[in-house]
Scaffold this motif. Sequence first.
Motif, short mmCIF file in Angstrom:
data_model
loop_
_atom_site.label_atom_id
_atom_site.label_comp_id
_atom_site.label_asym_id
_atom_site.label_seq_id
_atom_site.Cartn_x
_atom_site.Cartn_y
_atom_site.Cartn_z
N LEU A 122 11.23 -19.23 4.29
CA LEU A 122 11.69 -18.41 3.16
C LEU A 122 10.55 -18.13 2.18
O LEU A 122 10.41 -17.00 1.68
N THR A 123 9.72 -19.15 1.94
CA THR A 123 8.58 -18.99 1.03
C THR A 123 7.57 -18.00 1.57
O THR A 123 7.09 -17.11 0.85
N ILE A 124 7.23 -18.13 2.85
CA ILE A 124 6.24 -17.23 3.46
C ILE A 124 6.76 -15.80 3.50
O ILE A 124 6.03 -14.85 3.20
N GLY A 125 8.04 -15.64 3.83
CA GLY A 125 8.62 -14.30 3.86
C GLY A 125 8.63 -13.65 2.49
O GLY A 125 8.25 -12.48 2.33
N THR A 126 9.04 -14.41 1.48
CA THR A 126 9.09 -13.89 0.10
C THR A 126 7.70 -13.56 -0.42
O THR A 126 7.49 -12.51 -1.04
N PHE A 127 6.74 -14.47 -0.17
CA PHE A 127 5.37 -14.26 -0.64
C PHE A 127 4.79 -12.98 -0.05
O PHE A 127 4.14 -12.19 -0.76
N ASN A 128 5.01 -12.74 1.22
CA ASN A 128 4.44 -11.55 1.87
C ASN A 128 5.13 -10.26 1.45
O ASN A 128 4.58 -9.18 1.67
N PHE A 129 6.30 -10.36 0.84
CA PHE A 129 6.99 -9.16 0.33
C PHE A 129 6.51 -8.78 -1.07
O PHE A 129 6.90 -7.73 -1.59
N LEU A 130 5.66 -9.62 -1.69
CA LEU A 130 5.14 -9.27 -3.01
C LEU A 130 4.28 -8.01 -2.93
O LEU A 130 3.53 -7.82 -1.96
N PRO A 131 4.36 -7.13 -3.95
CA PRO A 131 3.60 -5.86 -3.91
C PRO A 131 2.12 -6.04 -4.24
O PRO A 131 1.60 -5.47 -5.19
N ILE A 132 1.46 -6.87 -3.45
CA ILE A 132 0.04 -7.16 -3.63
C ILE A 132 -0.72 -6.58 -2.45
O ILE A 132 -0.35 -6.82 -1.29
N SER A 133 -1.77 -5.83 -2.72
CA SER A 133 -2.56 -5.23 -1.66
C SER A 133 -3.02 -6.30 -0.68
O SER A 133 -3.38 -7.40 -1.08
N GLY A 138 2.52 -5.06 -0.47
CA GLY A 138 1.53 -4.13 -0.99
C GLY A 138 1.34 -2.92 -0.09
O GLY A 138 1.19 -1.78 -0.58
N GLN A 139 1.39 -3.15 1.21
CA GLN A 139 1.26 -2.04 2.16
C GLN A 139 2.50 -1.15 2.13
O GLN A 139 2.41 0.07 2.28
N ILE A 140 3.66 -1.76 1.94
CA ILE A 140 4.90 -0.98 1.82
C ILE A 140 4.83 -0.10 0.57
O ILE A 140 5.16 1.10 0.61
N LEU A 141 4.38 -0.69 -0.54
CA LEU A 141 4.24 0.08 -1.78
C LEU A 141 3.27 1.24 -1.60
O LEU A 141 3.53 2.36 -2.04
N TYR A 142 2.15 0.98 -0.93
CA TYR A 142 1.14 2.03 -0.69
C TYR A 142 1.74 3.18 0.12
O TYR A 142 1.56 4.35 -0.22
N ASN A 143 2.45 2.84 1.19
CA ASN A 143 3.02 3.88 2.05
C ASN A 143 4.07 4.72 1.34
O ASN A 143 4.24 5.90 1.65
N LEU A 144 4.77 4.13 0.37
CA LEU A 144 5.76 4.88 -0.40
C LEU A 144 5.09 5.77 -1.44
O LEU A 144 5.46 6.94 -1.61
N LEU A 145 4.08 5.22 -2.13
CA LEU A 145 3.41 5.98 -3.19
C LEU A 145 2.58 7.13 -2.65
O LEU A 145 2.45 8.16 -3.32
#
Length: 205
Positions: A122-133, A138-145
């Motif tokens: 749960l920790t690893i999954g949540t951490f990787n969903f943070l909007p950090i490059s 972060g990659q999800i945010l980039y693809n949307l923006l």
Amino acid sequence: MNGINKINKTKININFYFLSMISCILILSNSNLMCIGFVAAIMHELGHFFAMKLKGHRIEKININFFNVDILDKDKNFSSLKDELFILSSGPLFNFIIAIIFLIIFYFTGVISLKYIAYINLTIGTFNFLPISSLDGGQILYNLLIQIFSERTTDIICLIVSFIFLFPMAIVGFLILLNSKYNFSLLFICFYLIFIILSKNNEMP
């Protein structure tokens, strides 16, 4: 120094220092938490791998480095936004699925180690969903923006958002280090991510 193996047509390049680090952890660590974290990280990458295969992508090479795993996707540039978001989300979602499964098993069995497996995933999954490059979020945010703004503007927004999240995390990591006298994991991760972000930013035209 690297070792190269091949599964079907996919080359797997494993860094020698990575193998040495894992060997030392397995031999010297008195706790199983490091081993569980390592397995959870592998499950995370397998989530991406299976999602790529599901979408029919050709994976040329998997580089297992000291700090990260790079999956070289031949069809990345031809992927639709929907497929790209699915592939990026699949790693954390895979961790969440594993966490739910082990929490359910823990509920019926009461085996404490199962709870640790669930919490670490749960920790690893949540951490990787943070909007950090450089993280999946972060990659999800980039693809949307990038659908709305220019590449330069998108890079700047992602950089600002990354530091908005990294700054308080680094403070928490520093406080953890002060209180524990030895636990510098979070602080180290923050500095590593900052280093990666700044390195990529310096390569921007």
